[in-house]
Design an enzyme around this catalytic site. Structure first.
Site, PDB file in Angstrom:
ATOM      1  N   GLU A 129      33.180  67.128  72.837  1.00 26.78           N
ATOM      2  CA  GLU A 129      32.379  68.214  73.403  1.00 26.78           C
ATOM      3  C   GLU A 129      33.279  69.080  74.276  1.00 26.78           C
ATOM      4  O   GLU A 129      34.023  68.566  75.104  1.00 26.78           O
ATOM      5  CB  GLU A 129      31.224  67.646  74.225  1.00 26.78           C
ATOM      6  CG  GLU A 129      30.417  68.650  74.996  1.00 26.78           C
ATOM      7  CD  GLU A 129      29.777  69.708  74.112  1.00 26.78           C
ATOM      8  OE1 GLU A 129      29.953  70.911  74.421  1.00 26.78           O
ATOM      9  OE2 GLU A 129      29.109  69.342  73.123  1.00 26.78           O
ATOM     10  N   ILE A 130      33.205  70.391  74.099  1.00 27.13           N
ATOM     11  CA  ILE A 130      34.106  71.295  74.807  1.00 27.13           C
ATOM     12  C   ILE A 130      33.586  71.684  76.194  1.00 27.13           C
ATOM     13  O   ILE A 130      34.365  72.036  77.082  1.00 27.13           O
ATOM     14  CB  ILE A 130      34.362  72.563  73.951  1.00 27.13           C
ATOM     15  CG1 ILE A 130      35.592  73.315  74.469  1.00 27.13           C
ATOM     16  CG2 ILE A 130      33.139  73.460  73.923  1.00 27.13           C
ATOM     17  CD1 ILE A 130      36.042  74.435  73.565  1.00 27.13           C
ATOM     18  N   ALA A 174      37.757  70.447  69.081  1.00 29.81           N
ATOM     19  CA  ALA A 174      38.074  69.870  67.780  1.00 29.81           C
ATOM     20  C   ALA A 174      38.662  70.901  66.824  1.00 29.81           C
ATOM     21  O   ALA A 174      39.408  70.542  65.910  1.00 29.81           O
ATOM     22  CB  ALA A 174      36.827  69.247  67.164  1.00 29.81           C
ATOM     23  N   LEU A 193      26.391  68.707  63.857  1.00 27.95           N
ATOM     24  CA  LEU A 193      24.945  68.793  63.980  1.00 27.95           C
ATOM     25  C   LEU A 193      24.528  69.969  64.852  1.00 27.95           C
ATOM     26  O   LEU A 193      24.935  70.070  66.016  1.00 27.95           O
ATOM     27  CB  LEU A 193      24.397  67.488  64.572  1.00 27.95           C
ATOM     28  CG  LEU A 193      24.867  66.197  63.871  1.00 27.95           C
ATOM     29  CD1 LEU A 193      24.234  64.981  64.534  1.00 27.95           C
ATOM     30  CD2 LEU A 193      24.572  66.224  62.383  1.00 27.95           C
ATOM     31  N   ASP A 196      26.872  75.928  66.805  1.00 29.16           N
ATOM     32  CA  ASP A 196      26.637  77.315  67.199  1.00 29.16           C
ATOM     33  C   ASP A 196      26.667  78.193  65.943  1.00 29.16           C
ATOM     34  O   ASP A 196      27.659  78.209  65.225  1.00 29.16           O
ATOM     35  CB  ASP A 196      27.719  77.755  68.190  1.00 29.16           C
ATOM     36  CG  ASP A 196      27.382  79.068  68.873  1.00 29.16           C
ATOM     37  OD1 ASP A 196      26.635  79.871  68.283  1.00 29.16           O
ATOM     38  OD2 ASP A 196      27.877  79.295  69.991  1.00 29.16           O
ATOM     39  N   THR A 271      19.265  64.131  68.146  1.00 32.32           N
ATOM     40  CA  THR A 271      19.923  65.051  69.065  1.00 32.32           C
ATOM     41  C   THR A 271      18.886  65.881  69.812  1.00 32.32           C
ATOM     42  O   THR A 271      17.729  66.013  69.385  1.00 32.32           O
ATOM     43  CB  THR A 271      20.872  66.004  68.320  1.00 32.32           C
ATOM     44  OG1 THR A 271      20.101  66.885  67.485  1.00 32.32           O
ATOM     45  CG2 THR A 271      21.858  65.224  67.456  1.00 32.32           C
ATOM     46  N   GLU A 272      19.313  66.464  70.914  1.00 32.50           N
ATOM     47  CA  GLU A 272      18.399  67.307  71.692  1.00 32.50           C
ATOM     48  C   GLU A 272      17.914  68.496  70.871  1.00 32.50           C
ATOM     49  O   GLU A 272      16.733  68.845  70.886  1.00 32.50           O
ATOM     50  CB  GLU A 272      19.104  67.797  72.961  1.00 32.50           C
ATOM     51  CG  GLU A 272      18.196  68.592  73.875  1.00 32.50           C
ATOM     52  CD  GLU A 272      18.902  69.084  75.122  1.00 32.50           C
ATOM     53  OE1 GLU A 272      19.814  69.914  74.973  1.00 32.50           O
ATOM     54  OE2 GLU A 272      18.559  68.628  76.220  1.00 32.50           O
ATOM     55  N   GLU A 273      18.838  69.115  70.112  1.00 34.47           N
ATOM     56  CA  GLU A 273      18.462  70.253  69.285  1.00 34.47           C
ATOM     57  C   GLU A 273      17.508  69.829  68.178  1.00 34.47           C
ATOM     58  O   GLU A 273      16.552  70.539  67.861  1.00 34.47           O
ATOM     59  CB  GLU A 273      19.721  70.899  68.683  1.00 34.47           C
ATOM     60  CG  GLU A 273      20.561  71.671  69.682  1.00 34.47           C
ATOM     61  CD  GLU A 273      19.797  72.842  70.280  1.00 34.47           C
ATOM     62  OE1 GLU A 273      19.031  73.501  69.552  1.00 34.47           O
ATOM     63  OE2 GLU A 273      19.947  73.100  71.491  1.00 34.47           O
TER      64      GLU A 273
END
Length: 296
Positions: A129-130, A174, A193, A196, A271-273
């Site tokens: 995660e960035i 990544a 998953l 963006d 996932t949250e999304e």
């Protein structure tokens, strides 16, 4: 960079609430024992304390830490049960044998990792995660969950296989550095998953699936490994499927072949999304691809 300096941006991103404090262990039934009353226990983090912009510019220098090569990576911080520390005299039995096999690229708040960890306790999984505060949230979430599991009695129904020792997260880009972390053919599964969508044409070069990046993913994914994509944006689904179908090292897997795959089900729903799309009764588009054998 905007009017704010790089240091100011980093300081804003690092804002987060407290991740430690006194809390009850799951086995106390709401009552602290004398020995527990003065012990600081990790609390499950709350997202509202980990404020972060929804998107990050993947092309700017985020001053990320990454190894020069996979062999230079110290995994002991992430998986202390499986890797010896650099100053450790000798590794314990079973240490330094396993490698990370599954990678969740853009893992967000870690829903997939937390869902899969107890399902596959012998498989090491890594979230990449960035965003700084989101990475910190997942780090705190894993640490608190590990501690909570360690305090449960062995006969507890809440005790999970592996106690989440097989899952971790790292702040990384990544798109730039995935081959710094993983050897050729190291991964057996890689997840993209709800990435963006970058709707504007001039922004599409920042999409996580592009022809150039697919060569990187094919390099770290072993033959027979599976690449999972899930999105609620039809245009992005078509884009990812188009480029993956046109790449010689990726073979499409019919969705019907994965109907009973618990991994795909977790990828779609944990996932949250994914949960947000379900609450809004939206559509989800899935495309999975198997890594082809290397050409002779």
């Amino acid at each position: 960079m905007s009017k704010r300096t790089h240091d100011q941006v980093e300081a804003t991103e690092m804002e987060a609430g407290p991740s430690t404090g006194i809390s009850l262990t799951p086995s106390t039934n709401g009552v602290n024992t004398p020995d527990q009353a003065n012990v600081g226990l990790l609390q499950i983090p709350q997202k509202r304390f980990y404020r972060q912009r929804a998107h990050a510019n993947v092309f700017v220098d985020h001053e990320l830490d990454y190894p020069k090569s996979p062999s230079a990576m110290d995994w002991s911080f992430h998986y202390p049960q499986y890797f010896s520390y650099p100053d450790q005299a000798e590794p314990l039995p079973g240490q330094n044998i396993k490698k990370v096999e599954w990678a969740d690229v853009g893992c967000g708040f870690g829903g997939l990792l937390m869902a899969l960890a107890p399902m596959f306790p012998d498989t090491l999984m890594l979230g990449m995660e960035i965003r700084t505060s989101v990475t910190k949230y997942v780090t705190d979430r894993i640490a608190a969950t590990r501690q909570s599991q360690s305090l449960l009695p062995s006969e507890s129904s809440e005790k999970k296989p592996g106690e989440y020792q097989n899952v971790s997260v790292i702040r990384a880009n990544a798109m730039k550095h995935i081959t710094n972390f993983f050897d050729k053919g190291q991964l057996s599964k890689i997840f993209f998953l709800f990435p963006d969508p970058h709707f504007k044409n001039r922004k599409q070069k920042a999409r996580i699936i592009t022809p150039g990046l697919l060569a990187e993913y094919a390099y770290v994914l072993r033959p027979g490994g599976i690449l999972y994509t899930v999105t609620d944006v039809k245009d992005l689904h078509d884009w990812m499927a188009h480029h993956l179908n046109n790449h010689p090292l990726f073979i499409p897997i019919p969705n019907s072949d994965l109907e009973d795959d618990p991994i795909l089900e977790a990828a779609r729903t944990s996932t949250e999304e994914g949960k947000k799309v379900e609450r809004n009764k939206g559509d989800k588009w899935v495309a999975c691809f198997r890594r082809a054998e290397n050409p002779e």
